[in-house]
Every structure is written in C-alpha cells, then in structure tokens.
Design a protein around this motif. Structure first.
Motif, PDB file in Angstrom:
ATOM      1  N   GLY A   1       4.748   5.849 -10.393  1.00 21.27           N
ATOM      2  CA  GLY A   1       4.891   6.521  -9.081  1.00 21.27           C
ATOM      3  C   GLY A   1       6.193   7.354  -8.808  1.00 21.27           C
ATOM      4  N   ILE A   2       6.670   8.015  -7.741  1.00 21.73           N
ATOM      5  CA  ILE A   2       7.632   8.705  -7.636  1.00 21.73           C
ATOM      6  C   ILE A   2       8.739   8.095  -6.729  1.00 21.73           C
ATOM      7  N   ASN A   3       9.949   8.248  -7.361  1.00 18.16           N
ATOM      8  CA  ASN A   3      10.986   7.541  -6.460  1.00 18.16           C
ATOM      9  C   ASN A   3      11.387   8.266  -5.170  1.00 18.16           C
ATOM     10  N   THR A   4      11.592   7.739  -4.184  1.00 17.86           N
ATOM     11  CA  THR A   4      11.595   8.444  -3.017  1.00 17.86           C
ATOM     12  C   THR A   4      12.808   7.980  -1.952  1.00 17.86           C
ATOM     13  N   ALA A   5      13.075   6.737  -2.077  1.00 20.15           N
ATOM     14  CA  ALA A   5      14.375   6.386  -1.182  1.00 20.15           C
ATOM     15  C   ALA A   5      15.037   4.877  -1.706  1.00 20.15           C
ATOM     16  N   LYS A   6      16.053   4.501  -1.198  1.00 23.89           N
ATOM     17  CA  LYS A   6      16.680   3.229  -1.269  1.00 23.89           C
ATOM     18  C   LYS A   6      16.838   2.700  -0.034  1.00 23.89           C
ATOM     19  N   VAL A   7      16.608   1.371  -0.102  1.00 31.89           N
ATOM     20  CA  VAL A   7      16.431   0.498   1.304  1.00 31.89           C
ATOM     21  C   VAL A   7      17.620  -0.330   1.002  1.00 31.89           C
ATOM     22  N   THR A   8      18.788  -0.262   2.103  1.00 33.79           N
ATOM     23  CA  THR A   8      19.709  -1.196   1.986  1.00 33.79           C
ATOM     24  C   THR A   8      20.172  -1.559   3.345  1.00 33.79           C
ATOM     25  N   GLN A   9      20.980  -2.874   3.626  1.00 28.34           N
ATOM     26  CA  GLN A   9      21.424  -3.119   4.737  1.00 28.34           C
ATOM     27  C   GLN A   9      22.774  -2.213   5.159  1.00 28.34           C
TER      28      GLN A   9
ATOM     29  N   GLY B   1      15.004   0.085  -4.606  1.00 27.99           N
ATOM     30  CA  GLY B   1      14.271   1.443  -4.588  1.00 27.99           C
ATOM     31  C   GLY B   1      12.903   1.247  -4.255  1.00 27.99           C
ATOM     32  N   LEU B   2      12.555   2.498  -3.834  1.00 32.28           N
ATOM     33  CA  LEU B   2      11.225   2.737  -3.268  1.00 32.28           C
ATOM     34  C   LEU B   2      10.726   3.804  -3.907  1.00 32.28           C
ATOM     35  N   ALA B   3       9.271   3.583  -4.508  1.00 32.98           N
ATOM     36  CA  ALA B   3       8.404   4.530  -5.305  1.00 32.98           C
ATOM     37  C   ALA B   3       7.167   4.861  -4.518  1.00 32.98           C
ATOM     38  N   ILE B   4       6.522   5.981  -4.396  1.00 31.99           N
ATOM     39  CA  ILE B   4       5.323   6.170  -3.948  1.00 31.99           C
ATOM     40  C   ILE B   4       4.586   5.905  -5.071  1.00 31.99           C
ATOM     41  N   PRO B   5       3.427   4.887  -4.750  1.00 28.28           N
ATOM     42  CA  PRO B   5       2.410   4.597  -6.150  1.00 28.28           C
ATOM     43  C   PRO B   5       1.929   5.951  -6.488  1.00 28.28           C
ATOM     44  N   LEU B   6       1.284   5.925  -7.500  1.00 28.40           N
ATOM     45  CA  LEU B   6       0.443   6.958  -8.259  1.00 28.40           C
ATOM     46  C   LEU B   6      -0.717   7.005  -7.424  1.00 28.40           C
ATOM     47  N   ALA B   7      -1.551   6.044  -7.139  1.00 25.72           N
ATOM     48  CA  ALA B   7      -2.703   6.037  -6.335  1.00 25.72           C
ATOM     49  C   ALA B   7      -2.342   7.033  -4.846  1.00 25.72           C
ATOM     50  N   ALA B   8      -1.236   7.160  -4.211  1.00 28.68           N
ATOM     51  CA  ALA B   8      -1.131   7.970  -3.162  1.00 28.68           C
ATOM     52  C   ALA B   8      -1.135   9.543  -3.574  1.00 28.68           C
ATOM     53  N   VAL B   9      -0.530   9.802  -4.849  1.00 30.89           N
ATOM     54  CA  VAL B   9      -0.465  11.115  -5.120  1.00 30.89           C
ATOM     55  C   VAL B   9      -2.023  11.791  -5.755  1.00 30.89           C
ATOM     56  N   GLU B  10      -2.754  10.835  -6.191  1.00 34.43           N
ATOM     57  CA  GLU B  10      -4.060  11.268  -6.541  1.00 34.43           C
ATOM     58  C   GLU B  10      -4.846  11.561  -5.370  1.00 34.43           C
TER      59      GLU B  10
ATOM     60  N   LYS C   1       0.747  -1.126   0.012  1.00 33.18           N
ATOM     61  CA  LYS C   1       0.093  -0.057  -0.001  1.00 33.18           C
ATOM     62  C   LYS C   1       0.786   1.225  -0.025  1.00 33.18           C
ATOM     63  N   GLU C   2       2.082   1.168   0.575  1.00 30.38           N
ATOM     64  CA  GLU C   2       2.767   2.342   0.644  1.00 30.38           C
ATOM     65  C   GLU C   2       3.919   2.591  -0.520  1.00 30.38           C
ATOM     66  N   TYR C   3       4.642   1.460  -0.843  1.00 28.39           N
ATOM     67  CA  TYR C   3       5.603   1.726  -1.675  1.00 28.39           C
ATOM     68  C   TYR C   3       5.684   0.710  -2.947  1.00 28.39           C
ATOM     69  N   ILE C   4       6.111   1.118  -4.269  1.00 28.86           N
ATOM     70  CA  ILE C   4       6.497   0.021  -5.097  1.00 28.86           C
ATOM     71  C   ILE C   4       7.930  -0.406  -5.005  1.00 28.86           C
ATOM     72  N   TYR C   5       8.428  -1.460  -4.847  1.00 31.22           N
ATOM     73  CA  TYR C   5       9.706  -1.846  -4.660  1.00 31.22           C
ATOM     74  C   TYR C   5      10.302  -2.095  -5.954  1.00 31.22           C
TER      75      TYR C   5
ATOM     76  N   PRO D   1      10.420  10.395 -11.692  1.00 33.33           N
ATOM     77  CA  PRO D   1       9.344   9.505 -11.816  1.00 33.33           C
ATOM     78  C   PRO D   1       9.943   7.751 -12.083  1.00 33.33           C
ATOM     79  N   LEU D   2       9.048   6.997 -11.551  1.00 35.88           N
ATOM     80  CA  LEU D   2       9.361   5.671 -12.054  1.00 35.88           C
ATOM     81  C   LEU D   2       8.266   5.279 -13.086  1.00 35.88           C
ATOM     82  N   VAL D   3       8.723   4.801 -14.416  1.00 36.23           N
ATOM     83  CA  VAL D   3       7.698   4.657 -15.500  1.00 36.23           C
ATOM     84  C   VAL D   3       7.997   3.278 -15.986  1.00 36.23           C
ATOM     85  N   THR D   4       7.060   2.802 -16.734  1.00 37.73           N
ATOM     86  CA  THR D   4       7.127   1.721 -17.632  1.00 37.73           C
ATOM     87  C   THR D   4       7.762   1.848 -18.949  1.00 37.73           C
TER      88      THR D   4
END
Length: 265
Positions: free
Chosen positions: A240-248, A256-265, A213-217, A230-233
């Motif tokens: 969605g919108i690129n927003t962060a990187k998750v690493t150990q 990479g994490l992107a906020i889904p377009l549904a959250a923007v709308e 619900k929160e992110y596209i990985y 932007p994250l595009v096909t």
C-alpha cells in the motif's frame, strides 16, 4: 517529491516513469503547510481585529471627552459670576489634562493598530502568493535515490482516495510491481519507506496490526514526509501507500496508516 509548500514521498510503479503518491502531497490545500499558513493568517487577522476594536473604542472615548470639553468651555463663557467661572475653568483644566493623557494613549493604540495591520497584510499576501502558485502547480521536482533531480508532471488525482499519479517522461525507471500477491495479514512484517522530517531515503520496520477496507494499520513509524511512500513486505511485495499517522493528542506514538493496494487498482 518537492512542492512549493512541502515535501513528500512517492515511488515508481512502471518502467516508463509513472509515480504513485498521496493526493495531499501534491495538492496544496490538503498539506500541513497550507494549514499552518492559513492558521498564521487567521491569527494575524484576530490580532488586527482586536487592535481595530481597541482603536475604535479609544477614538470614541476621546470624542466623548472632546464634547465634554466643549460644554465646559461654553459654561465658562456663560458664567455670570467670578466664582462660577473659576469652578468651570478648574473643571475644564482637569478634563483637558485627562484629554491630553488619553490622546497620548490613542497615539499608542494607533501605532499598535498599524503594526498589526501590517502584519496581517503581510501574512495574507504571503498566503495568497504561496498558495495560488501551489494550486496551479502541475509539475513537481522529484529527487531520486542517487540525488538526481528531475521534473515529473501531474497526471491525475483520485476524487475518493488520497492518491495521485505523476509521470516522469522519457526515462526508463525501476519500479515496484502493483501485481497482487498474498493479501496482508495481521502480524506480517512490513517496511515503510519514505522521506520523513526531510531526511531522504529512510526505512522503518513494523508489523501489520490491523486491516480494514480503508487502511492497513502498522506500528512501523510514519512521520510527516513519509506520506506517499510504499509499504512493502520483507520480500519487496507492495502492500500500500503510506498516508498518515494516528495518535492521541500529545502522544508521539501511534499507528501508521497505508492505503491498501486494492484501492489503487
């Protein structure tokens, strides 16, 4: 998108200049550079605190030695025979030599304290100047694909999401449609567009690895500076919108994490 403290990415979502980006790109207190400045101030504060503690301890030690010297001087004056006087004078000279050495140490500790105080004052002043200006910033320089530089104004920031909206006035702009297409699925080929590490106009490729619900990985590389892009096909559909990187910790790879377009709308 350039701010007083950092750079990030963004993209047009309408033909009249509206720009989507991350809140942490335009809000100084949420940037990595803000944290680095704050950490530098805290490091200088700790050095200053230790130097102050050492100086206080040195002065206390010197004061105690001075009191002992006074007692030895008094004992010399009160000595009732030559032997007692010679013993008191020898003790006095020994302690006076130790006092003089300690005084030189205190002088060095004082210089060290002043050096750390100046460094702390400078770091704190720079932090206050930089961050206060960044907090008040409401207009941001944007650099287009052809290197044209323009100014956009901040319209709003989301209270719940890492999303901000800017506006470039008086310009007709190409844009990515926020109209909903097919929902992204695991395995969908995607492209992260942005300005990572200060390198403008870059694209990294990958696939969607997970969706919640929160992110596209995605395994498309997202570096500092890609935030807000932007994250595009493959077909150019905005996901969605690129927003962060998750690493150990200590790892250079990650998601990479992107906020889904549904959250923007």
């Amino acid at each position: 998108i350039k701010t007083r403290l950092s750079e990030g990415s963004g993209f047009f979502i309408s033909d009249d200049g509206y720009i989507l980006t991350n809140k942490h790109v335009v809000k100084a207190s949420e940037t990595r550079e803000w944290q680095e400045l704050e950490d530098a101030v805290e490091e200088r504060r700790e050095d200053y605190r230790i130097a102050k503690r050492d100086l206080d301890a040195a002065h206390a030690d010197l004061d105690n030695m001075a009191k002992r010297l006074e007692r030895y001087k008094r004992s010399i004056e009160l000595a009732d025979n030559n032997h007692a006087r010679r013993v008191a004078e020898a003790d006095y000279r020994y302690l006076k030599n130790a006092y003089d050495r300690r005084q030189r140490d205190v002088d060095q500790v004082t210089r060290n304290f002043k050096k750390h105080r100046r460094a702390f004052d400078k770091a704190r002043s720079e932090f206050n100047w930089q961050t206060n200006a960044a907090i008040l910033q409401s207009q941001f320089k944007i650099v287009l694909k052809d290197d044209t530089e323009l100014m956009a104004r901040l319209i709003s920031v989301s209270q719940d999401q890492d999303i901000a909206l800017l506006k470039l006035d008086d310009h007709a702009t190409p844009f990515l449609s926020t109209g909903r297409g097919d929902d992204p699925r695991q395995g969908t080929a995607v492209y992260a567009i942005g300005n990572p590490l200060g390198i403008s106009d870059t694209v990294s490729a990958g696939i969607v690895t997970r969706i919640d619900k929160e992110y596209i990985y995605t395994d498309a590389k997202v570096f500092p500076g890609s935030s807000g892009g932007p994250l595009v096909t493959e077909g150019g559909q905005l996901l969605g919108i690129n927003t962060a990187k998750v690493t150990q910790r200590g790892d250079t790879e990650g998601f990479g994490l992107a906020i889904p377009l549904a959250a923007v709308e």
